[in-house]
Design an enzyme around this catalytic site. Structure first.
Site, PDB file in Angstrom:
ATOM      1  N   HIS A   1       1.112  12.561  -8.224  1.00 34.32           N
ATOM      2  CA  HIS A   1       0.661  11.617  -7.199  1.00 34.32           C
ATOM      3  C   HIS A   1       1.694  10.502  -6.992  1.00 34.32           C
ATOM      4  O   HIS A   1       1.357   9.357  -6.694  1.00 34.32           O
ATOM      5  CB  HIS A   1      -0.699  11.019  -7.572  1.00 34.32           C
ATOM      6  CG  HIS A   1      -1.638  10.888  -6.413  1.00 34.32           C
ATOM      7  ND1 HIS A   1      -2.589  11.823  -6.112  1.00 34.32           N
ATOM      8  CD2 HIS A   1      -1.771   9.929  -5.458  1.00 34.32           C
ATOM      9  CE1 HIS A   1      -3.280  11.446  -5.051  1.00 34.32           C
ATOM     10  NE2 HIS A   1      -2.796  10.306  -4.622  1.00 34.32           N
TER      11      HIS A   1
ATOM     12  N   ARG B   1       1.150   7.128  -8.581  1.00 31.88           N
ATOM     13  CA  ARG B   1       0.135   6.207  -8.059  1.00 31.88           C
ATOM     14  C   ARG B   1      -1.183   6.267  -8.835  1.00 31.88           C
ATOM     15  O   ARG B   1      -2.059   5.435  -8.599  1.00 31.88           O
ATOM     16  CB  ARG B   1      -0.120   6.502  -6.573  1.00 31.88           C
ATOM     17  CG  ARG B   1       1.060   6.127  -5.705  1.00 31.88           C
ATOM     18  CD  ARG B   1       0.945   6.710  -4.311  1.00 31.88           C
ATOM     19  NE  ARG B   1      -0.035   6.054  -3.452  1.00 31.88           N
ATOM     20  CZ  ARG B   1       0.184   4.948  -2.762  1.00 31.88           C
ATOM     21  NH1 ARG B   1       1.356   4.322  -2.858  1.00 31.88           N
ATOM     22  NH2 ARG B   1      -0.743   4.440  -1.972  1.00 31.88           N
TER      23      ARG B   1
ATOM     24  N   SER C   1      -5.077  13.790   5.366  1.00 31.33           N
ATOM     25  CA  SER C   1      -5.873  13.316   4.241  1.00 31.33           C
ATOM     26  C   SER C   1      -7.328  13.113   4.648  1.00 31.33           C
ATOM     27  O   SER C   1      -7.624  12.741   5.794  1.00 31.33           O
ATOM     28  CB  SER C   1      -5.304  11.993   3.728  1.00 31.33           C
ATOM     29  OG  SER C   1      -6.163  11.405   2.769  1.00 31.33           O
TER      30      SER C   1
ATOM     31  N   LYS D   1      -3.943  20.530  -5.688  1.00 34.18           N
ATOM     32  CA  LYS D   1      -2.879  19.525  -5.679  1.00 34.18           C
ATOM     33  C   LYS D   1      -3.057  18.549  -6.838  1.00 34.18           C
ATOM     34  O   LYS D   1      -4.145  18.009  -7.041  1.00 34.18           O
ATOM     35  CB  LYS D   1      -2.891  18.747  -4.361  1.00 34.18           C
ATOM     36  CG  LYS D   1      -1.849  17.643  -4.250  1.00 34.18           C
ATOM     37  CD  LYS D   1      -1.937  16.954  -2.900  1.00 34.18           C
ATOM     38  CE  LYS D   1      -0.880  15.879  -2.739  1.00 34.18           C
ATOM     39  NZ  LYS D   1      -1.103  14.729  -3.643  1.00 34.18           N
TER      40      LYS D   1
ATOM     41  N   TYR E   1     -10.584  15.135  -0.642  1.00 34.97           N
ATOM     42  CA  TYR E   1     -11.111  14.439  -1.806  1.00 34.97           C
ATOM     43  C   TYR E   1     -12.561  14.893  -1.923  1.00 34.97           C
ATOM     44  O   TYR E   1     -13.315  14.788  -0.962  1.00 34.97           O
ATOM     45  CB  TYR E   1     -11.003  12.927  -1.633  1.00 34.97           C
ATOM     46  CG  TYR E   1      -9.605  12.391  -1.821  1.00 34.97           C
ATOM     47  CD1 TYR E   1      -8.941  12.564  -3.028  1.00 34.97           C
ATOM     48  CD2 TYR E   1      -8.952  11.705  -0.801  1.00 34.97           C
ATOM     49  CE1 TYR E   1      -7.658  12.071  -3.206  1.00 34.97           C
ATOM     50  CE2 TYR E   1      -7.663  11.207  -0.975  1.00 34.97           C
ATOM     51  CZ  TYR E   1      -7.026  11.399  -2.181  1.00 34.97           C
ATOM     52  OH  TYR E   1      -5.754  10.919  -2.351  1.00 34.97           O
TER      53      TYR E   1
ATOM     54  N   THR F   1      -7.344  17.893  -3.866  1.00 30.83           N
ATOM     55  CA  THR F   1      -6.633  16.995  -4.775  1.00 30.83           C
ATOM     56  C   THR F   1      -7.467  16.823  -6.038  1.00 30.83           C
ATOM     57  O   THR F   1      -8.619  16.400  -5.984  1.00 30.83           O
ATOM     58  CB  THR F   1      -6.376  15.640  -4.115  1.00 30.83           C
ATOM     59  OG1 THR F   1      -5.457  15.828  -3.032  1.00 30.83           O
ATOM     60  CG2 THR F   1      -5.771  14.650  -5.101  1.00 30.83           C
TER      61      THR F   1
ATOM     62  N   TYR G   1       0.826  -1.202   0.000  1.00 34.55           N
ATOM     63  CA  TYR G   1       0.000   0.000   0.000  1.00 34.55           C
ATOM     64  C   TYR G   1       0.860   1.251   0.000  1.00 34.55           C
ATOM     65  O   TYR G   1       0.606   2.205  -0.746  1.00 34.55           O
ATOM     66  CB  TYR G   1      -0.925   0.003   1.222  1.00 34.55           C
ATOM     67  CG  TYR G   1      -1.710   1.287   1.352  1.00 34.55           C
ATOM     68  CD1 TYR G   1      -2.863   1.496   0.603  1.00 34.55           C
ATOM     69  CD2 TYR G   1      -1.289   2.301   2.209  1.00 34.55           C
ATOM     70  CE1 TYR G   1      -3.577   2.684   0.701  1.00 34.55           C
ATOM     71  CE2 TYR G   1      -1.993   3.487   2.311  1.00 34.55           C
ATOM     72  CZ  TYR G   1      -3.130   3.674   1.560  1.00 34.55           C
ATOM     73  OH  TYR G   1      -3.820   4.868   1.657  1.00 34.55           O
TER      74      TYR G   1
ATOM     75  N   ARG H   1      -3.784  -0.015  -8.718  1.00 32.99           N
ATOM     76  CA  ARG H   1      -2.489  -0.261  -8.083  1.00 32.99           C
ATOM     77  C   ARG H   1      -2.335  -1.767  -7.918  1.00 32.99           C
ATOM     78  O   ARG H   1      -2.741  -2.353  -6.913  1.00 32.99           O
ATOM     79  CB  ARG H   1      -2.399   0.501  -6.762  1.00 32.99           C
ATOM     80  CG  ARG H   1      -2.501   2.004  -6.992  1.00 32.99           C
ATOM     81  CD  ARG H   1      -2.553   2.807  -5.727  1.00 32.99           C
ATOM     82  NE  ARG H   1      -2.947   4.182  -6.005  1.00 32.99           N
ATOM     83  CZ  ARG H   1      -3.290   5.076  -5.080  1.00 32.99           C
ATOM     84  NH1 ARG H   1      -3.274   4.731  -3.801  1.00 32.99           N
ATOM     85  NH2 ARG H   1      -3.652   6.293  -5.428  1.00 32.99           N
TER      86      ARG H   1
END
Length: 380
Positions: free
Chosen positions: A280, A283, A111, A256, A134, A160, A29, A169
């Protein structure tokens, strides 16, 4: 700190120690990117390609590492970037990071998908607390989230914009991780090989996204390793969304994940206070340019302060970014490597390590302050 510098003199040492201590699903992760991870490699390669002409015969001096950003004088040119689910790496990770940032006098970013809420961190925040959002689809949730962040003591809002959809991922998926994490037999087998992590997490529930619990049911069906519950609440923002947030938030407001100069230009006209240049850390999209390559291009397009992340692995990289046109640098993975490797003392060690690295390299360049950095050169 002397003994730690002997054993862990570089971020790479902290990374290796973190990998040895974290269960595979946690490590994947933290460390993984998306696709073939070409963008992650490209970030590193392009930073390595930036050089400087060293200076000689400039006499003795002690470099000044101070800078200013968003109307604040700061002792160092770097801060702690937001990382979702920080509590997977260490119990009370966000609390430790917030307190470490406050001790160092540097920004800390929480976050939206952290394992602690704004209210949890309110007693631990320094003067430069940033809340990374977010974007919630529902306006009532959006307004409530802003109110909670402001009431807790977060002074700066970071939207973001480079996560319109969940990325793939693949390393995370192969590890067996789901969101929220569930201790399946497969994951328990991984935990059994990492007793230090298991002991640190003993007696605690597996981390959850505390900020979002107010808006989502506790019994949410397990999702994939990348499409967590936040995706059920949030939207892909547009410029109208940005304008709504600008009008709603009293304080510095950052975007961002910007890589295109035309987006930076439009952000300036929309009343944004700073641009965060980032891919990012590889990612999200595996065909993105190296973020460092876009800094000078965006610098030409806007007068706004530029913040940079993606690929930073030491003080020299920070100087490369600043000389390329950035005003400030944020590190996410590195602080989590430090925390996973050494616990809370790893945060102070990393701050000290980066400071010493900055001083050593500025001495080679004859730069008495960050404003005195020479222009970068391409080494290829």
């Amino acid at each position: 700190m002397t003994d730690l510098h002997a054993k862990y003199p570089a971020i790479s040492d902290l990374r290796h120690a973190a990998q040895r201590k974290l269960p595979k699903f946690v490590w994947e992760y933290l460390d993984s990117a998306t696709g073939m991870e070409a963008t992650k490699r490209r970030n590193r390669e392009r930073l390595d390609g930036i050089g400087f002409m060293p200076s000689v015969l400039h006499g003795e001096f002690t470099p000044d590492l101070g800078t200013s950003l968003l109307g604040r004088d700061l002792p160092l040119p770097f801060g702690i970037a937001p990382v979702g689910m920080s509590g997977l790496m260490w119990a009370d990770a966000e609390g430790h990071l917030a307190r470490g940032a406050a001790r160092a006098g540097i920004p800390y970013s929480l976050s939206t998908v952290a394992t602690q809420s704004p209210e949890d961190l309110a007693p631990h925040l320094g003067q430069d607390a940033w809340f990374q959002m977010y974007p919630p689809r529902d306006q009532a949730i959006r307004s409530d989230m802003l109110k909670r962040a402001r009431s807790a003591g977060f002074s700066t809002l970071v939207l973001t914009v480079d996560v319109p959809v969940a990325s793939r991922r693949e390393r995370q998926s192969r590890s067996g991780l789901t969101m929220p994490p569930r201790l399946t037999p497969r994951l328990l087998a991984q935990v059994a090989t990492r007793p230090a992590w298991a002991l640190a997490m003993a007696g605690r529930r597996l981390p959850r996204m505390r900020t979002l619990e107010k808006y989502a049911a506790e019994t949410e069906t397990a999702l994939s390793s990348t499409a967590h519950v936040g995706y059920l609440l949030r939207t892909s923002p547009d410029w109208d969304y940005v304008q709504w947030l600008r009008d709603a938030w009293e304080g510095p407001f950052l975007l961002k994940g910007v890589l295109r100069p035309e987006d930076a230009e439009r952000a300036e006209t929309a009343g944004i206070d700073a641009i965060w240049v980032s891919n990012h850390a590889g990612r999200q999209f595996d065909a993105a340019p190296a973020a460092i390559d876009m800094v000078p291009v965006i610098r030409e397009a806007t007068q706004l302060p530029l913040i940079f992340d993606s690929g930073i692995e030491g003080g020299l990289d920070i100087l490369r970014a600043l000389a390329s046109g950035a005003d400030f640098v944020m590190l996410g993975r590195a602080f989590h490597f430090a925390l996973a490797a050494l616990g809370p003392k790893g945060i102070d060690h990393l701050v000290d390590m980066l400071s010493k690295d900055l001083i050593a390299n500025m001495g080679q360049l004859g730069a008495k302050s960050l404003k005195d950095l020479p222009p970068p050169i391409r080494l290829e």
